[in-house]
Enzyme design. Structure first.
Site, short mmCIF file in Angstrom:
data_model
loop_
_atom_site.label_atom_id
_atom_site.label_comp_id
_atom_site.label_asym_id
_atom_site.label_seq_id
_atom_site.Cartn_x
_atom_site.Cartn_y
_atom_site.Cartn_z
N HIS A 56 -16.65 -39.64 -25.31
CA HIS A 56 -15.71 -40.29 -26.22
C HIS A 56 -14.83 -41.19 -25.35
O HIS A 56 -14.52 -40.82 -24.21
CB HIS A 56 -14.78 -39.29 -26.90
CG HIS A 56 -15.45 -38.22 -27.69
ND1 HIS A 56 -15.91 -37.05 -27.15
CD2 HIS A 56 -15.71 -38.14 -29.02
CE1 HIS A 56 -16.43 -36.29 -28.09
NE2 HIS A 56 -16.33 -36.92 -29.24
N ASP A 59 -12.36 -39.21 -23.47
CA ASP A 59 -12.83 -38.27 -22.43
C ASP A 59 -12.75 -38.98 -21.08
O ASP A 59 -12.53 -38.35 -20.03
CB ASP A 59 -14.30 -37.88 -22.62
CG ASP A 59 -14.57 -37.17 -23.92
OD1 ASP A 59 -13.64 -36.59 -24.49
OD2 ASP A 59 -15.74 -37.20 -24.36
N MET A 90 -25.30 -42.76 -24.49
CA MET A 90 -24.57 -42.75 -25.77
C MET A 90 -23.07 -42.73 -25.52
O MET A 90 -22.61 -42.17 -24.53
CB MET A 90 -24.99 -41.50 -26.55
CG MET A 90 -24.32 -41.29 -27.89
SD MET A 90 -22.76 -40.39 -27.82
CE MET A 90 -23.27 -38.74 -28.30
N GLU A 183 -23.11 -38.62 -37.62
CA GLU A 183 -23.23 -37.17 -37.43
C GLU A 183 -22.46 -36.42 -38.51
O GLU A 183 -21.25 -36.54 -38.63
CB GLU A 183 -22.68 -36.82 -36.04
CG GLU A 183 -22.70 -35.33 -35.76
CD GLU A 183 -22.19 -35.01 -34.35
OE1 GLU A 183 -22.08 -35.92 -33.51
OE2 GLU A 183 -21.87 -33.82 -34.13
N LYS A 185 -21.11 -32.99 -40.66
CA LYS A 185 -20.62 -31.62 -40.44
C LYS A 185 -19.96 -31.18 -41.76
O LYS A 185 -19.26 -31.97 -42.38
CB LYS A 185 -19.62 -31.63 -39.29
CG LYS A 185 -19.15 -30.24 -38.85
CD LYS A 185 -18.25 -30.35 -37.62
CE LYS A 185 -17.83 -28.97 -37.14
NZ LYS A 185 -16.95 -29.04 -35.96
N GLU A 219 -26.76 -32.48 -35.90
CA GLU A 219 -26.38 -31.41 -34.96
C GLU A 219 -26.81 -30.07 -35.51
O GLU A 219 -26.52 -29.71 -36.65
CB GLU A 219 -24.87 -31.41 -34.71
CG GLU A 219 -24.47 -30.16 -33.89
CD GLU A 219 -23.08 -30.19 -33.30
OE1 GLU A 219 -22.64 -31.26 -32.86
OE2 GLU A 219 -22.45 -29.12 -33.29
N HIS A 222 -24.15 -27.73 -37.00
CA HIS A 222 -23.52 -28.21 -38.22
C HIS A 222 -24.38 -27.89 -39.45
O HIS A 222 -23.85 -27.49 -40.49
CB HIS A 222 -23.26 -29.71 -38.14
CG HIS A 222 -22.28 -30.07 -37.07
ND1 HIS A 222 -21.93 -31.36 -36.78
CD2 HIS A 222 -21.57 -29.30 -36.20
CE1 HIS A 222 -21.05 -31.38 -35.80
NE2 HIS A 222 -20.83 -30.14 -35.42
N ASP A 247 -27.98 -33.69 -31.53
CA ASP A 247 -27.05 -32.78 -30.85
C ASP A 247 -27.61 -31.37 -30.92
O ASP A 247 -27.69 -30.77 -32.00
CB ASP A 247 -25.67 -32.82 -31.53
CG ASP A 247 -24.81 -33.99 -31.06
OD1 ASP A 247 -25.32 -34.84 -30.32
OD2 ASP A 247 -23.63 -34.03 -31.44
N ASP A 257 -17.58 -23.52 -35.90
CA ASP A 257 -18.50 -24.29 -35.05
C ASP A 257 -18.50 -23.68 -33.65
O ASP A 257 -17.59 -23.92 -32.86
CB ASP A 257 -17.98 -25.73 -35.00
CG ASP A 257 -18.94 -26.69 -34.35
OD1 ASP A 257 -20.13 -26.35 -34.22
OD2 ASP A 257 -18.50 -27.78 -33.97
N ASP A 259 -20.79 -23.87 -31.11
CA ASP A 259 -21.22 -24.73 -30.00
C ASP A 259 -21.79 -23.96 -28.82
O ASP A 259 -21.45 -24.19 -27.66
CB ASP A 259 -20.03 -25.59 -29.50
CG ASP A 259 -19.71 -26.73 -30.45
OD1 ASP A 259 -20.60 -27.17 -31.18
OD2 ASP A 259 -18.56 -27.19 -30.44
N ASP A 289 -24.72 -30.70 -27.26
CA ASP A 289 -23.31 -30.76 -27.68
C ASP A 289 -22.82 -29.32 -27.81
O ASP A 289 -22.71 -28.78 -28.91
CB ASP A 289 -23.17 -31.52 -29.00
CG ASP A 289 -21.70 -31.74 -29.34
OD1 ASP A 289 -20.85 -31.44 -28.48
OD2 ASP A 289 -21.40 -32.19 -30.46
C1 GCO Z 1 -17.89 -31.38 -33.16
C2 GCO Z 1 -18.84 -32.54 -33.02
C3 GCO Z 1 -18.52 -33.42 -31.86
C4 GCO Z 1 -19.30 -34.70 -31.90
C5 GCO Z 1 -18.74 -35.64 -30.89
C6 GCO Z 1 -19.58 -36.84 -30.65
O1 GCO Z 1 -18.22 -30.52 -33.96
O2 GCO Z 1 -16.87 -31.32 -32.50
O3 GCO Z 1 -20.12 -32.03 -32.89
O4 GCO Z 1 -18.72 -32.75 -30.68
O5 GCO Z 1 -20.64 -34.50 -31.67
O6 GCO Z 1 -17.48 -36.01 -31.33
O7 GCO Z 1 -19.67 -37.59 -31.76
MN MN Z 2 -21.92 -32.97 -32.24
MN MN Z 3 -20.22 -29.79 -33.40
#
Ligand code: GCO
Ligand code: MN
Ligand code: MN
Length: 389
Positions: A56, A59, A90, A183, A185, A219, A222, A247, A257, A259, A289
């Site tokens: 991002h 970041d 990306m 993307e 969610k 993702e 998600h 992702d 989430d 991750d 991700d």
């Molecule tokens: C989340 C998202 C993010 C995006 C990221 C890139 O749930 O936080 O998955 O990690 O993927 O902002 O677009």
């Molecule tokens: Mn993501």
């Molecule tokens: Mn995510």
């Protein structure tokens, strides 16, 4: 020591700066790992064998960085890229962290917020392109609501479309060779997010001025949060020519989430996903991700990153075994057998074919009583995954 499960550049494994850079802070506790600079994270990714790094805007460059801080960070980051050979496939915009986005960015009720989101995104696109990105992701982190009293979902959809149309024109105007990936969610951080699933975005994309420039970034976690079959979402995107990015991570059903490391939870789903991507020849990044458990130090972060890639490659090899397994393939051939007796009834509509289908005498009972052997097939799959065949 390297083996067939060691990552190589052609595997296209990528991580976000925010993934390996995650310090473990959560809603209940503070950071457990020290902050590493963007350049340090590139060296870490180089050490574990990744191919690329994504980010991002913030970041890499803090939102309030001065021009000289920005220049110093970019210099160190570019040096780390050239030292390690990592690339930036990306990039994306942080449109969720700063309080200005507390009620969304492109869908905010406030036109100033919407205009600021465009400004921030155009700058971030410039930065991403400068560093080589060919895919630009939009995750609508705060594009949603806690109460539907606050926002009109139709207006939100129209605002999001207007923003996407705007950035497509911007990219064209700049001569950028860039594709956009949306993307989805279902929720978190908002109570409900707009465009909750990949399927919702696939429908939306066709309403844009430049649908050819826009695809999806599904993702795993998600879709799993929504209780959906991730591979099906990926397959629909692929079939539509819209799988621009992916992702990968993992997740327990119906949780926040999480991750997690790819393959940490739902191995069978992960297997069918990897097999799908490899069988169809998906050529994009395999982006993880995810982040390490909060229990880990920086060595644990490397274990996490290596684990994502290694599990992917193990599952890839399992997919090749599945495709070569004589018992599985014999079963699949039987399951898909076609004696040709309805060849004349197949294919596109014609009046004659419609009449022929209507007139055909089907032996419904014989068709219905045939056992399909999916139990046997699934058990063979499970045994293959468990390593006993
Ligand atoms: C989340 C998202 C993010 C995006 C990221 C890139 O749930 O936080 O998955 O990690 O993927 O902002 O677009
Ligand atoms: Mn993501
Ligand atoms: Mn995510």
């Amino acid at each position: 020591m390297s083996d067939i499960y060691s990552p190589r550049p052609e595997h296209k494994f990528t991580f976000g700066l925010w993934t390996v850079g995650n310090t473990g802070a959560d809603a209940f506790g503070e950071a457990v790992r020290s902050h590493l600079s963007a350049a340090d994270l590139v060296y870490l990714l180089g050490e574990v064998g990744a191919y690329g790094v994504n980010f991002h805007d913030n970041d890499l460059i803090p939102i309030d960085a001065t021009a000289s801080e920005r220049a110093a960070i970019l210099k160190a980051f570019k040096k780390a890229l050239s030292d390690t050979g990592l690339i930036v496939p990306m990039a994306t915009t942080n449109l969720f962290g700063n309080p200005v986005f507390k009620d969304g960015a492109f869908t905010s009720n406030d036109p100033k917020v919407r205009a600021y989101a465009l400004q921030k995104t155009m700058h971030a696109i410039d930065l991403g392109v400068e560093l080589g990105a060919g895919v630009y992701v939009f995750w609508g982190g705060r594009e949603g609501i806690e109460t539907d009293a606050a926002k009109d979902p139709v207006a939100a959809t129209k605002r999001f479309r207007e923003a996407l149309n705007f950035v497509c024109e911007y990219a064209i105007d700049q001569g950028y060779d860039l594709k956009f990936a949306l993307e989805a969610k279902p929720n978190e951080p908002r109570g409900d997010l707009y465009f909750a699933t990949t399927g919702a975005y696939l429908g939306f994309i066709e309403t844009l001025d430049h649908p050819e420039m826009v695809g999806v970034n599904p993702e795993m976690a998600h879709e799993q949060m929504a209780g959906l079959n991730f591979m099906h979402a990926v397959a629909q995107a692929w079939e539509a020519g819209k799988l621009f990015h992916i992702d990968l991570n993992d997740q327990n059903y119906a949780r926040f989430d999480q991750d997690w490391r790819f393959g940490a939870q739902n191995l069978k789903q992960a297997f069918f996903l990897v097999k799908f991507l490899e069988d169809v020849g998906y050529a994009g990044s395999r982006h993880f991700d995810a982040h390490a458990y909060r229990t880990e130090d920086h060595e644990g972060v490397k274990d996490f990153a290596r684990g994502c890639m290694r599990t992917y490659l193990i599952l890839k090899e399992k997919g090749a075994r599945f495709n070569a397994d004589p018992d599985i393939q014999t079963l699949l051939a039987e399951i898909n057998a076609d004696d040709g007796s309805v060849d004349a009834l197949k294919g596109a509509y014609s009046a004659a074919k419609a009449a022929a289908i209507k007139a055909h005498a089907f032996d419904r009972e014989a068709i219905a009583t045939r056992g399909l052997q999916y139990e046997k097939l699934d058990q063979l799959t499970v045994e293959l995954l468990l390593g006993v065949r």
